[in-house]
Design an enzyme around this catalytic site. Sequence first.
Site, PDB file in Angstrom:
ATOM      1  N   LYS A  95       0.979  -1.385   0.196  1.00 57.13           N
ATOM      2  CA  LYS A  95       0.144   0.528  -0.144  1.00 57.13           C
ATOM      3  C   LYS A  95       0.861   1.356   0.104  1.00 57.13           C
ATOM      4  O   LYS A  95       1.762   1.235   1.046  1.00 57.13           O
ATOM      5  CB  LYS A  95      -1.048   0.089   1.666  1.00 57.13           C
ATOM      6  CG  LYS A  95      -1.602   0.847   1.418  1.00 57.13           C
ATOM      7  CD  LYS A  95      -2.611   1.089   2.444  1.00 57.13           C
ATOM      8  CE  LYS A  95      -3.624   2.041   2.317  1.00 57.13           C
ATOM      9  NZ  LYS A  95      -4.667   1.892   3.908  1.00 57.13           N
ATOM     10  N   SER A 148      -9.350   3.545   2.500  1.00 57.94           N
ATOM     11  CA  SER A 148      -8.026   3.854   1.924  1.00 57.94           C
ATOM     12  C   SER A 148      -7.350   3.202   1.537  1.00 57.94           C
ATOM     13  O   SER A 148      -6.520   3.798   0.817  1.00 57.94           O
ATOM     14  CB  SER A 148      -7.588   4.831   2.662  1.00 57.94           C
ATOM     15  OG  SER A 148      -6.488   3.505   3.515  1.00 57.94           O
ATOM     16  N   SER A 175     -10.406   0.887   7.113  1.00 51.57           N
ATOM     17  CA  SER A 175      -9.958   0.931   5.281  1.00 51.57           C
ATOM     18  C   SER A 175      -9.789  -0.295   5.101  1.00 51.57           C
ATOM     19  O   SER A 175      -9.208  -0.088   3.290  1.00 51.57           O
ATOM     20  CB  SER A 175      -8.495   1.892   5.772  1.00 51.57           C
ATOM     21  OG  SER A 175      -8.190   3.227   6.206  1.00 51.57           O
TER      22      SER A 175
END
Length: 466
Positions: free
Chosen positions: A74, A149, A173
């Site tokens: 990520k 996210s 997220s």
Amino acid sequence: MTRLHDLSLVAQVGGLADGTLDPRELTAHYLDRISRLSDLGAFAEVTPDAALRRAATLDRAATGPLWGVPLADKDLVARAGVPTRYGSRARAHLVPTASDPLAEALDAAGAVNVGKTSTSEFGLTGFTEPLIHAPARDPWRLTAGAGGSSGGAAVAVAAGLLPAAVGSDGGGSIRIPSATVGVVGLKPSRGRLPIGSGFDSPDGLSVTGPIARSAEDAGLLLDALVGLAPFTYATAAPGTGPFVEAARRPPGALRVGITTVSPWDDDEDIVLDADARTAFDTAAAWLSDAGHAVADADWHPFGYASLFHVLWRASAARIPLSDDDMMLVEPLTAWLVREGRRLSALDLLGGLASARAFERRTIADFAAFDAVLTPALAQRPQPVGAYAGHGPERTFAMQVEYAPYSSFVNVAGLPALTVPLTRDATGHPVSIQLVGRPGGEATLLSLAAQLERRRGPLPHPPAWDD
């Protein structure tokens, strides 16, 4: 004909181990798909040359639970020599000289890194539409966003650009984007994993966890993440693995609480749409049919909004942004940072104390159950750009209205899993959430796999066959 990305993570790990799959071929296959499907916005950075070198030089005699598996970081995880932008124009030219522990641990586990999945700016929002690059798009409906996210990671898994992904979850997220695009997202218990990711948050909100196409695949990846010693930066929560085996065995007769109550109900206009209600009711019925004792959780949380606003602003306040950086970040980020930096020590200590009280109450309220069923999301996936053009307070409220069942799990430190269960009139998957006891990941995986068997196979989004 079966293509490489049709294979589950479990099948790929098995094929790599017995030599029927080659890391170079598998890596090249995913890199080709990532390149051809770049319009999905799943990746912030792709490193094909480094990935192919890594795949070609893996020692066949080496061991590791993720040996030869293509994965990505990520874009909140620093990797030496690879641009790491944190989804922000304020970090547009950052190339770290050292890697975060998670990146090092995944390398040690034998994974092949292919780049960085896209994230919202500094992981602060539940949508992945940073101004620094194209938005992450729902592969079922390209006009819709993917949630956040960890939006890029969820899209990559849903569209067959990765066999699974590692995300981070500080307020939903992992689970928000996974539920948005119809894959499994698992937030582990606070303290379950020996490593972390992204910017640290007060009160231990953020944890690392798997995004996968099935409960079994999520269990395998969780086993690998839990075993990433010697990166022992947290204390293991109660419970034992292996988690992949939990997804393969029947859960037995359990006590399952159900609730559509959200801790935001007293402060925001939370409306559960018809498709989310159908998925929730279907899950409750199927769990009852399977022999579980299903009952109303009778949960009545209070005082949540004020404490979470303190924690989230405090999280943003810790982001190392200079005055010049503040000119480059997005309006919501700037607002959160400024608001967070205005908090006094007394404000923060009060918020932390309220969070601990909320944690104790929630665990006590859920103690009668082995798991608690909630909706995953309250609304259908939102159009790309839906959050733009609003003031910070309204943007924050819109995210709460979309995903009101997510952040309380982080505050309480509990494990939670989202799994796609039903489909709306257009064929888009609709997910539910299961919340477990501290250290109860195995129970959640077993229940989710049971629901998957009842549901049967789901179709893939159109991009899967491109």
